[in-house]
Design a protein around this motif. Structure first.
Motif, PDB file in Angstrom:
ATOM      1  N   ARG A  10       4.061   1.639   4.875  1.00 53.87           N
ATOM      2  CA  ARG A  10       2.609   1.666   4.707  1.00 53.87           C
ATOM      3  C   ARG A  10       2.179   1.034   3.385  1.00 53.87           C
ATOM      4  O   ARG A  10       1.186   0.305   3.338  1.00 53.87           O
ATOM      5  CB  ARG A  10       2.107   3.119   4.787  1.00 53.87           C
ATOM      6  N   ARG A  11       2.912   1.311   2.329  1.00 54.27           N
ATOM      7  CA  ARG A  11       2.535   0.744   1.027  1.00 54.27           C
ATOM      8  C   ARG A  11       2.648  -0.778   1.044  1.00 54.27           C
ATOM      9  O   ARG A  11       1.764  -1.471   0.542  1.00 54.27           O
ATOM     10  CB  ARG A  11       3.427   1.327  -0.069  1.00 54.27           C
ATOM     11  N   THR A  12       3.721  -1.283   1.649  1.00 47.09           N
ATOM     12  CA  THR A  12       3.902  -2.727   1.737  1.00 47.09           C
ATOM     13  C   THR A  12       2.782  -3.359   2.553  1.00 47.09           C
ATOM     14  O   THR A  12       2.203  -4.381   2.159  1.00 47.09           O
ATOM     15  CB  THR A  12       5.259  -3.070   2.392  1.00 47.09           C
ATOM     16  N   PHE A  13       2.467  -2.747   3.693  1.00 46.64           N
ATOM     17  CA  PHE A  13       1.391  -3.275   4.526  1.00 46.64           C
ATOM     18  C   PHE A  13       0.069  -3.288   3.770  1.00 46.64           C
ATOM     19  O   PHE A  13      -0.683  -4.262   3.828  1.00 46.64           O
ATOM     20  CB  PHE A  13       1.236  -2.452   5.807  1.00 46.64           C
ATOM     21  N   THR A  14      -0.212  -2.215   3.065  1.00 44.91           N
ATOM     22  CA  THR A  14      -1.491  -2.110   2.347  1.00 44.91           C
ATOM     23  C   THR A  14      -1.625  -3.204   1.296  1.00 44.91           C
ATOM     24  O   THR A  14      -2.700  -3.812   1.155  1.00 44.91           O
ATOM     25  CB  THR A  14      -1.612  -0.727   1.680  1.00 44.91           C
ATOM     26  N   VAL A  15      -0.545  -3.490   0.579  1.00 42.63           N
ATOM     27  CA  VAL A  15      -0.583  -4.545  -0.443  1.00 42.63           C
ATOM     28  C   VAL A  15      -0.891  -5.899   0.193  1.00 42.63           C
ATOM     29  O   VAL A  15      -1.780  -6.633  -0.256  1.00 42.63           O
ATOM     30  CB  VAL A  15       0.754  -4.608  -1.213  1.00 42.63           C
ATOM     31  N   PHE A  16      -0.166  -6.226   1.265  1.00 45.55           N
ATOM     32  CA  PHE A  16      -0.402  -7.503   1.943  1.00 45.55           C
ATOM     33  C   PHE A  16      -1.770  -7.527   2.617  1.00 45.55           C
ATOM     34  O   PHE A  16      -2.421  -8.569   2.677  1.00 45.55           O
ATOM     35  CB  PHE A  16       0.703  -7.758   2.970  1.00 45.55           C
TER      36      PHE A  16
END
Length: 219
Positions: A140-146
Motif C-alpha cells: 500500500r505504501r509503495t502504491f500510494t507513493v506512485f
C-alpha cells in the motif's frame, strides 16, 4: 463527449471545478469511468481558468484536481485489494469490459510499479490499473507513493499545459477544437498498443504455421 462537456463547463463558471473533480475521480476510481475524457477535460479546465471562465486561483484548482485524481486511484486500489479476482471475473456488460481489464493486467505486468504512473496517460488503462495493483497485492505504501506522483504529473501537468496555452488567442477562441485534439492525442498510445498486439499475434500465428509444416511432411 468533451464537445458536450465544454459548453456545460462554460455555463457553470467556478462550479465547473466540482464537475471536473467528479469526472476525474470517477474515471480513475470507478470501473465504469473508462469512457470519461480525463485528458481533454483537464486541458480544457486549464484553458477556462486562464480565460477567467472559471474564476478561481490556479493553485486551488490544481490542488482540487490532484486530490480527486489521487483519491480515485486509491479507491480503485482498495477495490482490487478487497474484492480481488472477482472484479475481473464479472460478466461482460456495457459498463465493464474484460478486454479492458486484460489490457491493464498486461500493462501492469510489463511496467511493474511504474505502471501506476504511466497508466495515467493511457485512456482506459488508467481506469483498471489501480485495481490490478490491488489484486496483485502491491504494498500500500509503495502504491500510494506512485499514485501521488502520477496524479501530480497527470492532473496538474495537463491542467497547467491548458492554462498556459489558454493565453494564446487562437486557443482561447477555439477551446472545443483543441479539447477534441487532446482526445485524439490521448488515444495514440492506446492505438499503438492495439497495433503492436495485432502484429505480435500475426507473428505468433506465422511461427505456428511454420512449426507445423515439417510435421505434416513427415506424416
Amino acid at each position: 463527449m468533451i464537445a458536450f462537456l465544454t459548453p456545460l463547463l462554460y455555463s457553470l463558471g467556478p462550479a465547473a471545478l466540482l464537475l471536473a473533480m467528479v469526472i476525474v475521480f470517477a474515471e480513475t476510481g470507478l470501473l465504469v469511468g473508462f469512457f470519461l475524457p480525463g485528458d481533454s477535460l483537464l486541458f480544457t479546465v486549464g484553458i477556462l481558468v486562464a480565460t477567467g471562465v472559471i474564476h478561481l486561483p490556479l493553485v486551488l484548482v490544481a490542488a482540487c484536481l490532484f486530490g480527486a485524481a489521487a483519491a480515485g486511484d486509491q479507491v480503485g486500489y482498495l477495490l482490487g485489494r478487497r474484492f480481488g479476482p472477482r472484479v475481473f471475473n464479472r460478466n461482460e456488460s456495457r459498463l465493464f469490459s474484460r478486454s479492458h481489464a486484460q489490457r491493464a493486467e498486461t500493462f501492469f505486468a510489463k511496467h511493474g510499479s511504474k505502471a501506476v504512473i504511466l497508466a495515467r496517460f493511457v485512456p482506459v488503462v488508467r481506469t483498471f490499473t489501480p485495481v490490478v495493483a490491488g489484486v496483485a497485492r502491491m504494498p500500500r505504501r509503495t502504491f500510494t507513493v506512485f499514485n501521488l506522483a502520477g496524479a501530480a504529473l497527470w492532473a496538474v501537468g495537463l491542467l497547467v499545459a491548458g492554462y498556459f496555452l489558454g493565453g494564446v488567442p487562437i486557443v482561447a477562441t477555439h477551446v472545443e477544437l483543441f479539447a477534441i485534439g487532446m482526445v485524439a492525442v490521448s488515444l495514440v498510445p492506446a492505438a499503438a498498443a492495439v497495433v503492436r498486439h495485432k502484429i505480435g499475434a500475426r507473428h505468433e500465428a506465422d511461427g505456428d504455421s511454420v512449426s507445423v509444416e515439417p510435421l505434416e511432411v513427415l506424416r
